[in-house]
Design a protein around this motif. Structure first.
Motif, short mmCIF file in Angstrom:
data_model
loop_
_atom_site.label_atom_id
_atom_site.label_comp_id
_atom_site.label_asym_id
_atom_site.label_seq_id
_atom_site.Cartn_x
_atom_site.Cartn_y
_atom_site.Cartn_z
N VAL A 110 0.82 -1.20 0.00
CA VAL A 110 0.00 0.00 0.00
C VAL A 110 0.86 1.26 0.00
CG1 VAL A 110 -1.60 1.35 1.44
CG2 VAL A 110 -2.03 -1.06 1.02
N VAL A 111 2.08 1.17 0.51
CA VAL A 111 2.92 2.36 0.63
C VAL A 111 3.18 3.01 -0.72
CG1 VAL A 111 5.14 3.26 1.42
CG2 VAL A 111 3.92 1.55 2.79
N PRO A 112 3.69 2.28 -1.74
CA PRO A 112 3.91 2.94 -3.03
C PRO A 112 2.63 3.24 -3.79
CG PRO A 112 4.46 0.61 -3.17
CD PRO A 112 4.20 0.90 -1.73
N ILE A 113 1.58 2.41 -3.59
CA ILE A 113 0.33 2.61 -4.33
C ILE A 113 -0.41 3.85 -3.85
CG2 ILE A 113 -1.97 1.67 -4.75
CD1 ILE A 113 -0.77 -1.10 -4.67
N PRO A 171 -8.75 -4.40 -9.57
CA PRO A 171 -8.64 -5.74 -10.16
C PRO A 171 -7.38 -6.44 -9.66
CG PRO A 171 -7.99 -4.06 -11.75
CD PRO A 171 -8.50 -3.33 -10.53
N LEU A 172 -7.47 -7.74 -9.53
CA LEU A 172 -6.35 -8.58 -9.15
C LEU A 172 -5.87 -9.25 -10.44
CD1 LEU A 172 -5.02 -9.19 -6.39
CD2 LEU A 172 -6.42 -11.26 -6.28
N ILE A 173 -4.69 -8.89 -10.92
CA ILE A 173 -4.25 -9.30 -12.25
C ILE A 173 -3.11 -10.31 -12.17
CG2 ILE A 173 -4.98 -7.10 -13.24
CD1 ILE A 173 -2.02 -6.28 -13.35
N VAL A 174 -2.97 -11.08 -13.24
CA VAL A 174 -1.87 -12.03 -13.37
C VAL A 174 -0.86 -11.45 -14.36
CG1 VAL A 174 -1.19 -14.37 -14.02
CG2 VAL A 174 -3.39 -13.97 -12.89
N VAL A 175 0.39 -11.44 -13.96
CA VAL A 175 1.44 -10.85 -14.80
C VAL A 175 2.64 -11.79 -14.86
CG1 VAL A 175 0.80 -8.45 -14.35
CG2 VAL A 175 2.38 -9.61 -12.80
N GLY A 176 3.40 -11.63 -15.93
CA GLY A 176 4.65 -12.37 -16.10
C GLY A 176 5.62 -11.56 -16.91
N SER A 177 6.90 -11.84 -16.77
CA SER A 177 7.91 -11.11 -17.53
C SER A 177 7.96 -11.64 -18.96
CB SER A 177 9.28 -11.27 -16.88
OG SER A 177 9.75 -12.59 -17.06
N PRO A 178 8.40 -10.82 -19.92
CA PRO A 178 8.54 -11.30 -21.30
C PRO A 178 9.44 -12.53 -21.41
CG PRO A 178 8.67 -8.91 -21.23
CD PRO A 178 8.69 -9.39 -19.81
N THR A 179 10.50 -12.59 -20.62
CA THR A 179 11.40 -13.75 -20.70
C THR A 179 10.70 -15.02 -20.22
OG1 THR A 179 12.28 -13.18 -18.51
CG2 THR A 179 13.49 -12.36 -20.42
N ALA A 254 1.43 -3.18 -10.22
CA ALA A 254 2.19 -3.59 -11.41
C ALA A 254 2.15 -2.57 -12.53
CB ALA A 254 1.65 -4.93 -11.91
N THR A 255 1.45 -1.45 -12.34
CA THR A 255 1.27 -0.47 -13.42
C THR A 255 2.59 0.01 -14.00
OG1 THR A 255 -0.82 0.29 -12.47
CG2 THR A 255 0.29 1.77 -14.01
N GLY A 256 3.53 0.37 -13.14
CA GLY A 256 4.82 0.88 -13.63
C GLY A 256 5.59 -0.15 -14.41
N ALA A 257 5.65 -1.39 -13.91
CA ALA A 257 6.40 -2.45 -14.59
C ALA A 257 5.76 -2.81 -15.93
CB ALA A 257 6.49 -3.67 -13.68
N LYS A 262 8.47 -4.41 -18.47
CA LYS A 262 9.09 -5.44 -17.63
C LYS A 262 8.12 -6.58 -17.33
CE LYS A 262 12.25 -2.23 -15.31
NZ LYS A 262 12.66 -1.65 -14.00
N LEU A 263 6.81 -6.29 -17.38
CA LEU A 263 5.79 -7.29 -17.15
C LEU A 263 4.69 -7.15 -18.19
CD1 LEU A 263 5.35 -7.13 -13.26
CD2 LEU A 263 6.46 -8.97 -14.55
N ALA A 264 3.98 -8.24 -18.43
CA ALA A 264 2.83 -8.22 -19.33
C ALA A 264 1.67 -8.92 -18.64
CB ALA A 264 3.17 -8.92 -20.64
#
Length: 306
Positions: A110-113, A171-179, A254-257, A262-264
């Motif tokens: 919550v601190v950065p958000i 929303p609770l989202i699922v993310v992963g890195s391109p690699t 995850a918005t910034g990444a 860095k994430l999709a």
């Protein structure tokens, strides 16, 4: 060995009258100062002397003096009574205006958000308030920990707390890195998660959190597996950025990444909505001006709706 301790009822009765008489060396002047009759002052002093067990004044028709017991009582009672009056005034001031130490328990995510962009402006707006943040994923007992309030996602707040919305539903989202996605492929359906490395979150209770998804309005709970377990969302997100596996996190985290590549996002159509972030505090406590100021400031800058 613990000793029995009892606060005598009315232990301070008559002390103010005694101090006034001792200062003025006059029952009449003390009565005028306190806005009562000389008879009332005399009765109060006599009752105090009876409780103390010693005469405190030497009275004649022309003068009033202190006995040795009265001198000793005056020497110790006067600074103590003045300190008590000062303490009452200090507490009264905190009940009238935003000031003092505001202690909040918050999860790290919550601190950065929510809080980092607002703390500076809040401290500038209310210079008499000091803000102390204790970042922890544990559901801490506010009273036992000495906290004014806590901040948590709505689904984790006890029903006996007063909750104030700080954000809209998230929303609770699922993310992963391109690699990772290049290596393991993109999941297209929740069932595909069973063959993916999914990063997991351990609750403060010790239980591993399952992943929640939404399939056309039907809630799905999946017990995922993977190589990494974290105790908070920021740590989980960092592992996802490094390609360890997929992570399920609140969207704002995850918005910034995502913006920097860095994430999709994956499984976007299955993302469930959470109640959002709330500030909470015990319902039996009167809300102090410092906490009210914080609530109003955050709501005014976060775009939250009631």
């Amino acid at each position: 060995m613990k000793q029995n301790f009892t606060v005598r009822q009315g232990a301070l009765d008559g002390v103010e009258a005694f101090l006034s008489v001792a200062q003025h060396r006059s029952f009449r002047r003390a009565a005028a100062e306190l806005g009562v009759t000389p008879s009332a002052i005399s009765q109060a002093v006599r009752a105090l002397e009876a409780r103390v067990g010693a005469a405190l004044f030497i009275r004649t028709t022309r003068s009033v003096g202190l006995t040795e017991a009265g001198e000793r009582f005056f020497a110790r009672a006067r600074p103590a009574f003045e300190e008590l009056i000062a303490a009452s005034g200090a507490a009264r001031e905190l009940g009238r205006r935003p000031a003092g130490l505001l202690r909040l328990t918050v999860p790290r995510s919550v601190v950065p958000i929510l809080l980092e962009p607002l703390i500076a402006s809040f401290c500038q707006t209310y210079p008499e308030i000091e803000v102390e943040l204790a970042a922890s994923e544990e559901m801490i007992d506010l009273a036992a920990g000495g906290f004014d309030a806590g901040i948590r996602m709505g689904q984790f707040i006890a029903p006996d707390m007063i909750a104030v919305r700080l954000t809209k539903p998230l929303p609770l989202i699922v993310v992963g890195s391109p690699t990772y996605l290049a290596r393991a492929g993109r999941p297209e359906h929740p069932d595909d998660l069973r063959t993916h490395a999914c990063l997991r979150l351990r609750r403060s209770s010790g239980a591993l959190a399952s992943w929640s998804l939404d399939d056309g309005g039907r809630s799905i709970e999946i017990a995922v597996s993977g190589p990494f377990i974290a105790y908070d969302f920021p740590t989980m997100l960092g592992a996802a950025i490094e390609g360890v596996g997929l992570a399920q996190v609140p969207a704002p985290l995850a918005t910034g990444a995502i913006a920097t590549g860095k994430l999709a996002r994956v499984l976007e159509q299955f993302a469930p909505m959470t109640p959002g972030v709330f500030l909470y505090y015990p319902g039996h406590r009167q809300i102090m001006p410092k906490l009210r100021a914080f609530i109003d400031h955050v709501k005014g800058h976060s775009g939250a709706t009631s």
